[in-house]
Write an enzyme that holds these catalytic residues in place. Structure first.
Site, PDB file in Angstrom:
ATOM      1  N   CYS A 297      96.012 -48.975 -22.292  1.00 15.18           N
ATOM      2  CA  CYS A 297      95.336 -50.101 -21.651  1.00 15.18           C
ATOM      3  C   CYS A 297      94.299 -49.695 -20.683  1.00 15.18           C
ATOM      4  O   CYS A 297      93.861 -48.495 -20.549  1.00 15.18           O
ATOM      5  CB  CYS A 297      96.130 -51.082 -21.185  1.00 15.18           C
ATOM      6  SG  CYS A 297      96.851 -50.394 -19.343  1.00 15.18           S
TER       7      CYS A 297
ATOM      8  N   CYS B  23      79.337 -53.248 -10.339  1.00 16.21           N
ATOM      9  CA  CYS B  23      78.099 -53.112 -11.236  1.00 16.21           C
ATOM     10  C   CYS B  23      77.032 -53.948 -10.315  1.00 16.21           C
ATOM     11  O   CYS B  23      75.890 -53.826 -10.446  1.00 16.21           O
ATOM     12  CB  CYS B  23      78.216 -53.885 -12.442  1.00 16.21           C
ATOM     13  SG  CYS B  23      79.325 -53.224 -13.590  1.00 16.21           S
TER      14      CYS B  23
ATOM     15  N   LYS C 267      77.876 -70.435 -11.212  1.00 21.23           N
ATOM     16  CA  LYS C 267      77.353 -69.985 -12.607  1.00 21.23           C
ATOM     17  C   LYS C 267      78.330 -70.745 -13.695  1.00 21.23           C
ATOM     18  O   LYS C 267      77.625 -71.068 -14.836  1.00 21.23           O
ATOM     19  CB  LYS C 267      77.532 -68.565 -12.769  1.00 21.23           C
ATOM     20  CG  LYS C 267      76.398 -67.715 -11.834  1.00 21.23           C
ATOM     21  CD  LYS C 267      76.622 -66.237 -12.005  1.00 21.23           C
ATOM     22  CE  LYS C 267      75.606 -65.679 -11.512  1.00 21.23           C
ATOM     23  NZ  LYS C 267      75.642 -64.148 -11.455  1.00 21.23           N
TER      24      LYS C 267
ATOM     25  N   GLY D 217      75.414 -61.245 -16.330  1.00 20.81           N
ATOM     26  CA  GLY D 217      74.712 -60.795 -17.295  1.00 20.81           C
ATOM     27  C   GLY D 217      75.597 -60.818 -18.655  1.00 20.81           C
ATOM     28  O   GLY D 217      75.098 -61.103 -19.804  1.00 20.81           O
TER      29      GLY D 217
ATOM     30  N   LEU E 166      89.047 -65.282  -9.962  1.00 27.01           N
ATOM     31  CA  LEU E 166      90.188 -65.105 -10.342  1.00 27.01           C
ATOM     32  C   LEU E 166      90.795 -64.032  -9.400  1.00 27.01           C
ATOM     33  O   LEU E 166      90.240 -62.667  -9.289  1.00 27.01           O
ATOM     34  CB  LEU E 166      89.956 -64.517 -11.665  1.00 27.01           C
ATOM     35  CG  LEU E 166      91.343 -64.179 -12.729  1.00 27.01           C
ATOM     36  CD1 LEU E 166      91.962 -65.591 -13.059  1.00 27.01           C
ATOM     37  CD2 LEU E 166      90.857 -63.491 -13.851  1.00 27.01           C
TER      38      LEU E 166
ATOM     39  N   ASP F 267      82.279 -58.144 -12.950  1.00 21.63           N
ATOM     40  CA  ASP F 267      81.326 -57.084 -12.467  1.00 21.63           C
ATOM     41  C   ASP F 267      81.893 -56.134 -11.454  1.00 21.63           C
ATOM     42  O   ASP F 267      81.173 -55.421 -10.863  1.00 21.63           O
ATOM     43  CB  ASP F 267      80.036 -57.668 -11.736  1.00 21.63           C
ATOM     44  CG  ASP F 267      80.282 -58.492 -10.764  1.00 21.63           C
ATOM     45  OD1 ASP F 267      81.499 -58.730 -10.289  1.00 21.63           O
ATOM     46  OD2 ASP F 267      79.054 -59.212  -9.935  1.00 21.63           O
ATOM     47  N   ASN F 268      83.302 -56.147 -11.498  1.00 18.15           N
ATOM     48  CA  ASN F 268      83.942 -55.222 -10.157  1.00 18.15           C
ATOM     49  C   ASN F 268      85.160 -54.534 -10.950  1.00 18.15           C
ATOM     50  O   ASN F 268      85.685 -55.261 -11.792  1.00 18.15           O
ATOM     51  CB  ASN F 268      83.888 -55.926  -9.097  1.00 18.15           C
ATOM     52  CG  ASN F 268      84.964 -57.027  -9.174  1.00 18.15           C
ATOM     53  OD1 ASN F 268      86.216 -56.906  -8.875  1.00 18.15           O
ATOM     54  ND2 ASN F 268      84.609 -58.343  -9.275  1.00 18.15           N
TER      55      ASN F 268
HETATM   56 ZN   LIG Z   1      98.328 -48.922 -19.535  1.00 19.89          ZN
END
Ligand SMILES: [Zn+2]
Length: 259
Positions: free
Chosen positions: A184, A199, A85, A40, A109, A131-132
């Protein structure tokens, strides 16, 4: 590198912005970016980047188009179901946007393969459209290790969020970016936090995904063309109330990723 007559007309609306102009357009056309996740968020981010003339767009996703994607992943149609996709998106975007080179990396990945993959590409920014939680943490680590500005978005149910993160190695080398050190993703959401729901298991409305994707694409484009971007701020979006809130991304002194 200069624009031809066709490109002058094609990108005229972008170049009419005084701080973009032809110079900003040429900067976009020299840019190389990576989009992780072509669901999405990623399919829309990729469309905006390629259509705006970004020179090279890498798309990383091992997922296949599914029927339940179609209400919000508007780049895909029923004919694409069961096809990867990244490959579907790269083919369509390449046809529509010949100025942009769009590369598909139809792989998931992981901490085992990211070094090899990122040794073969040289993006200047990375877009987290995953999404995770695990992939999100990995992308954050890649941003730190590879000195890449990170533009990340997520949405789960009616709760969206996005942020821009600039590794300290990048901000110390670029004082003109006028950015203070900030936390981060791992500083804010440690790996043992309870935010690990995918998600993909939650409901969502198409336009809410589009809002988050648009924010992340716009922030990334602003950065590429040299506009000031507010790094280190987590923006939250309530898709029911259509309201925004934001919080500073504080540094965790014990963060095992960025410290
Ligand atoms: Zn950090």
């Amino acid at each position: 590198m200069s624009l031809n007559d066709h490109q002058y007309i094609l990108y005229s609306k972008q170049m009419l912005l005084a701080d973009v102009s032809e110079q900003g357009q040429l900067t976009l056309m020299k840019a190389e970016v990576t989009v992780v996740g072509v669901g999405g968020l990623g399919q829309l981010v990729a469309q905006y980047l390629a259509a705006s003339g970004v020179g090279h767009v890498h798309l990383i996703d091992d997922d296949k188009v599914a029927l339940s994607n179609l209400p919000r992943q508007l780049l895909f149609s029923a004919n694409d179901i069961e096809v990867n996709k990244a490959q579907v998106a790269a083919k369509k975007l390449q046809q529509r946007n010949p100025d942009s080179q769009v590369s598909a990396h139809p792989t998931r990945l992981t901490s085992d393969n990211y070094q090899t993959l990122f040794n073969t590409i040289s993006p200047q920014v990375i877009f987290d459209c995953s999404d995770n939680f695990a992939t999100r943490q990995l992308i954050n680590r890649i941003a730190v290790e590879r000195h890449l500005p990170l533009f990340s978005a997520a949405i789960s149910g009616d709760q969206g969020q996005w942020f821009a993160y600039l590794p300290e190695s990048v901000l110390t080398k670029n004082p003109a970016l006028n950015t203070k050190p900030h936390g981060c993703y791992h500083c804010v959401f440690p790996a043992d936090s309870l935010l690990s729901q995918n998600c993909s298991q939650m409901g969502v409305l198409g336009p809410a995904v589009g809002i988050m994707a648009s924010m992340q694409a716009l922030a990334g484009m602003n950065h590429i063309i040299g506009r000031q971007v507010e790094f280190g701020v987590l923006h939250r979006f309530d898709a029911k109330r259509l309201s925004w809130s934001k919080a500073t991304m504080a540094i965790d002194k014990h963060c095992c990723v960025c410290r």
